[in-house]
Design an enzyme around this catalytic site. Structure first.
Site, PDB file in Angstrom:
ATOM      1  N   GLY A   9      13.015  23.144 -15.224  1.00 59.86           N
ATOM      2  CA  GLY A   9      13.629  24.161 -14.377  1.00 59.86           C
ATOM      3  C   GLY A   9      13.905  25.454 -15.117  1.00 59.86           C
ATOM      4  O   GLY A   9      14.828  26.185 -14.774  1.00 59.86           O
ATOM      5  N   THR A  11      12.410  28.229 -15.070  1.00 61.26           N
ATOM      6  CA  THR A  11      12.212  29.450 -14.288  1.00 61.26           C
ATOM      7  C   THR A  11      13.329  29.697 -13.279  1.00 61.26           C
ATOM      8  O   THR A  11      13.333  30.713 -12.595  1.00 61.26           O
ATOM      9  CB  THR A  11      10.872  29.408 -13.531  1.00 61.26           C
ATOM     10  OG1 THR A  11      10.876  28.283 -12.638  1.00 61.26           O
ATOM     11  CG2 THR A  11       9.704  29.295 -14.493  1.00 61.26           C
ATOM     12  N   ALA A  88      14.832  20.487 -10.202  1.00 56.34           N
ATOM     13  CA  ALA A  88      15.133  19.672  -9.022  1.00 56.34           C
ATOM     14  C   ALA A  88      14.696  20.424  -7.774  1.00 56.34           C
ATOM     15  O   ALA A  88      14.417  21.630  -7.824  1.00 56.34           O
ATOM     16  CB  ALA A  88      16.632  19.366  -8.933  1.00 56.34           C
ATOM     17  N   TYR A 101      10.778  13.973  -0.522  1.00 55.88           N
ATOM     18  CA  TYR A 101      10.404  14.814  -1.658  1.00 55.88           C
ATOM     19  C   TYR A 101      11.612  15.052  -2.567  1.00 55.88           C
ATOM     20  O   TYR A 101      11.501  14.992  -3.800  1.00 55.88           O
ATOM     21  CB  TYR A 101       9.858  16.149  -1.162  1.00 55.88           C
ATOM     22  CG  TYR A 101       9.597  17.152  -2.263  1.00 55.88           C
ATOM     23  CD1 TYR A 101       8.487  17.030  -3.089  1.00 55.88           C
ATOM     24  CD2 TYR A 101      10.473  18.214  -2.480  1.00 55.88           C
ATOM     25  CE1 TYR A 101       8.253  17.938  -4.110  1.00 55.88           C
ATOM     26  CE2 TYR A 101      10.251  19.127  -3.489  1.00 55.88           C
ATOM     27  CZ  TYR A 101       9.134  18.992  -4.302  1.00 55.88           C
ATOM     28  OH  TYR A 101       8.920  19.890  -5.321  1.00 55.88           O
ATOM     29  N   SER A 131      25.822  17.435  -9.903  1.00 54.16           N
ATOM     30  CA  SER A 131      26.299  18.415  -8.933  1.00 54.16           C
ATOM     31  C   SER A 131      27.619  18.010  -8.290  1.00 54.16           C
ATOM     32  O   SER A 131      27.858  16.825  -8.011  1.00 54.16           O
ATOM     33  CB  SER A 131      25.248  18.589  -7.828  1.00 54.16           C
ATOM     34  OG  SER A 131      25.744  19.340  -6.746  1.00 54.16           O
ATOM     35  N   GLU A 133      28.221  18.442  -5.350  1.00 54.94           N
ATOM     36  CA  GLU A 133      27.881  17.929  -4.025  1.00 54.94           C
ATOM     37  C   GLU A 133      27.990  16.404  -3.973  1.00 54.94           C
ATOM     38  O   GLU A 133      28.127  15.829  -2.896  1.00 54.94           O
ATOM     39  CB  GLU A 133      26.472  18.366  -3.630  1.00 54.94           C
ATOM     40  CG  GLU A 133      26.340  19.833  -3.290  1.00 54.94           C
ATOM     41  CD  GLU A 133      26.925  20.190  -1.932  1.00 54.94           C
ATOM     42  OE1 GLU A 133      26.957  19.322  -1.045  1.00 54.94           O
ATOM     43  OE2 GLU A 133      27.349  21.352  -1.757  1.00 54.94           O
ATOM     44  N   TYR A 154      20.137  15.646  -0.862  1.00 51.39           N
ATOM     45  CA  TYR A 154      20.233  16.231  -2.198  1.00 51.39           C
ATOM     46  C   TYR A 154      21.343  15.566  -3.003  1.00 51.39           C
ATOM     47  O   TYR A 154      21.148  15.175  -4.157  1.00 51.39           O
ATOM     48  CB  TYR A 154      20.506  17.735  -2.090  1.00 51.39           C
ATOM     49  CG  TYR A 154      20.922  18.384  -3.391  1.00 51.39           C
ATOM     50  CD1 TYR A 154      19.985  18.669  -4.382  1.00 51.39           C
ATOM     51  CD2 TYR A 154      22.258  18.712  -3.633  1.00 51.39           C
ATOM     52  CE1 TYR A 154      20.375  19.259  -5.575  1.00 51.39           C
ATOM     53  CE2 TYR A 154      22.648  19.304  -4.810  1.00 51.39           C
ATOM     54  CZ  TYR A 154      21.707  19.576  -5.785  1.00 51.39           C
ATOM     55  OH  TYR A 154      22.094  20.152  -6.975  1.00 51.39           O
ATOM     56  N   LYS A 158      21.074  13.342  -6.428  1.00 49.00           N
ATOM     57  CA  LYS A 158      21.810  13.703  -7.639  1.00 49.00           C
ATOM     58  C   LYS A 158      22.706  12.560  -8.105  1.00 49.00           C
ATOM     59  O   LYS A 158      22.889  12.353  -9.315  1.00 49.00           O
ATOM     60  CB  LYS A 158      22.648  14.966  -7.389  1.00 49.00           C
ATOM     61  CG  LYS A 158      21.868  16.261  -7.472  1.00 49.00           C
ATOM     62  CD  LYS A 158      21.406  16.543  -8.892  1.00 49.00           C
ATOM     63  CE  LYS A 158      20.777  17.904  -9.043  1.00 49.00           C
ATOM     64  NZ  LYS A 158      20.315  18.176 -10.430  1.00 49.00           N
ATOM     65  N   HIS A 184      27.811  27.696  -9.076  1.00 49.09           N
ATOM     66  CA  HIS A 184      27.776  28.768 -10.068  1.00 49.09           C
ATOM     67  C   HIS A 184      26.696  29.767  -9.667  1.00 49.09           C
ATOM     68  O   HIS A 184      25.593  29.406  -9.299  1.00 49.09           O
ATOM     69  CB  HIS A 184      27.547  28.226 -11.477  1.00 49.09           C
ATOM     70  CG  HIS A 184      26.479  27.183 -11.574  1.00 49.09           C
ATOM     71  ND1 HIS A 184      26.604  25.906 -11.041  1.00 49.09           N
ATOM     72  CD2 HIS A 184      25.249  27.226 -12.142  1.00 49.09           C
ATOM     73  CE1 HIS A 184      25.516  25.215 -11.273  1.00 49.09           C
ATOM     74  NE2 HIS A 184      24.665  25.996 -11.930  1.00 49.09           N
ATOM     75  N   ARG A 189      20.644  34.216  -8.853  1.00 51.52           N
ATOM     76  CA  ARG A 189      20.742  33.124  -7.889  1.00 51.52           C
ATOM     77  C   ARG A 189      19.595  33.232  -6.887  1.00 51.52           C
ATOM     78  O   ARG A 189      19.191  34.326  -6.495  1.00 51.52           O
ATOM     79  CB  ARG A 189      22.078  33.214  -7.156  1.00 51.52           C
ATOM     80  CG  ARG A 189      22.393  32.037  -6.229  1.00 51.52           C
ATOM     81  CD  ARG A 189      22.335  30.728  -6.955  1.00 51.52           C
ATOM     82  NE  ARG A 189      23.329  29.782  -6.450  1.00 51.52           N
ATOM     83  CZ  ARG A 189      23.190  28.459  -6.529  1.00 51.52           C
ATOM     84  NH1 ARG A 189      22.083  27.941  -7.032  1.00 51.52           N
ATOM     85  NH2 ARG A 189      24.154  27.664  -6.118  1.00 51.52           N
TER      86      ARG A 189
END
Length: 348
Positions: A9, A11, A88, A101, A131, A133, A154, A158, A184, A189
């Site tokens: 991740g 990028t 992710a 997926y 996370s 979440e 999601y 996680k 964050h 973002r």
């Protein structure tokens, strides 16, 4: 001796800031990049060095978290000291539309990396981007001892990755850690995330390109912090003598409505004239309130958030105004100069 780090991740928002941080500390940095028909490296283009340059310390490897053979091949070749697993399918609303997926990449992708570490070099230190979440429906504040109640595909993915990270630590004595990061944000973002959607929308309205901003649930409460500070905490987690899991956040919670009001007021706009609600942005199951209790991180890592809610809003609005060719209000840049003198944060 130079340390080598591998970032999945790289990028993304977190990965780009982390790569800059590690390069500043003298690391050789390798990053996993998904090959696509269009370039998606704009967040790290400014630190890219041609791999044939003898002074290069950052290298990209094309691949995918669904490919265990590729992961094993990359780890065998670069022999990293540390792995920061940030990659992710990370958008909560999208996970309802692509649950299979999301599970394959976000959940099983973590297992593929952990197994590759176990088979190649169990001494590698591993950071899992967990996370907030995962807490879902659990009443705030939430800390490392709180229960989990995920409310999206999601969050479920996680949570699987979180427990696999702990199981590899317990079962194989590996240095594997979870950073349970609360929301964050930064000027980097992703544009489909609500905070950036708000600040970009304000810039578009001021530039005369848009009249309205369409949003979903304005009553959701979140603990919002500044991403560059959070990647420093990721690094600190892997520098400890023993592996552990940490909740990372500011200890403040605010509604999406409060973010809207603060951002529009800072830009001199009236949200009632521009903000409209669209039901398509609501989730099938909602997380009502997230609030971090970062006591463990403060005590064991000496880490505490410097940028809080109102300052974060100003930093992001200024950055998107500048990106739109407008003159920023400027208070956001003053905050950065005061709290992080000489740093680049927020100016891209």
């Amino acid at each position: 001796m130079t340390k080598t780090a591998f970032i999945t991740g790289i990028t993304g928002q977190d990965g780009s800031y982390l790569a800059e941080l590690l390069l500043s500390k003298g690391y050789e940095v390798h990053g996993l990049v998904r090959r696509a028909s269009t370039f998606n490296t704009h967040r790290i283009d400014h630190i890219y060095v041609d791999a044939h340059d003898p002074d290069a310390r950052i290298f990209f490897h094309y691949g995918d978290l669904s490919d265990s053979e590729m992961i094993s091949h990359v780890l065998y070749n670069i022999k990293p000291d540390e792995i920061y697993h940030l990659g992710a399918q990370s958008h909560v609303r999208v996970s309802f539309e692509t649950p299979e997926y999301t599970g394959n990449v976000t959940a099983l992708g973590t297992t593929r990396i952990l197994e590759a570490i176990r088979r190649s070099n169990p001494a590698i230190r591993f950071y899992q981007a967990s996370s907030s979440e995962m807490f879902g429906h659990i009443a705030p504040p939430q800390n490392e001892e709180s229960c989990f109640w995920p409310r999206s595909p999601y969050a479920c993915a996680k949570l699987y990755a979180y427990w696999m990270t702990r199981n590899y630590r317990d079962g194989y004595n590996m240095f594997t850690c979870n950073g349970i990061l609360f929301n964050h944000e930064s000027p980097r973002r992703g544009e489909i995330f609500v905070t950036r959607k708000i600040t970009r929308g304000i810039a578009a309205i001021l530039a005369g390109k848009e009249k309205y901003l369409y949003l979903g649930n304005l009553e959701a409460k979140r603990d919002w912090g500044f991403t560059p500070e959070y990647v420093e905490c990721m690094w600190q987690i892997l520098q400890q003598d023993t592996p552990d899991d940490y909740v990372i956040g500011t200890g403040e919670t605010h509604t999406v409505q409060e973010f809207v009001d603060a951002a529009f007021a800072y830009a001199g706009l009236d949200p009632e004239k521009h903000v409209k609600i669209d039901q398509k942005y609501f989730r099938p199951t909602e997380v009502e309130a997230l609030l971090a209790d970062p006591s463990r991180a403060e005590k064991k890592l000496g880490w505490k958030a410097k940028i809080k809610f109102s300052e974060l809003v100003k930093i992001m609005v200024d950055a998107d105004m500048k990106a739109a060719g407008l003159s920023p209000v400027g208070e956001g840049y003053e905050i950065l100069d005061k709290k992080f003198p000489g740093r680049w944060w927020g100016r891209d």
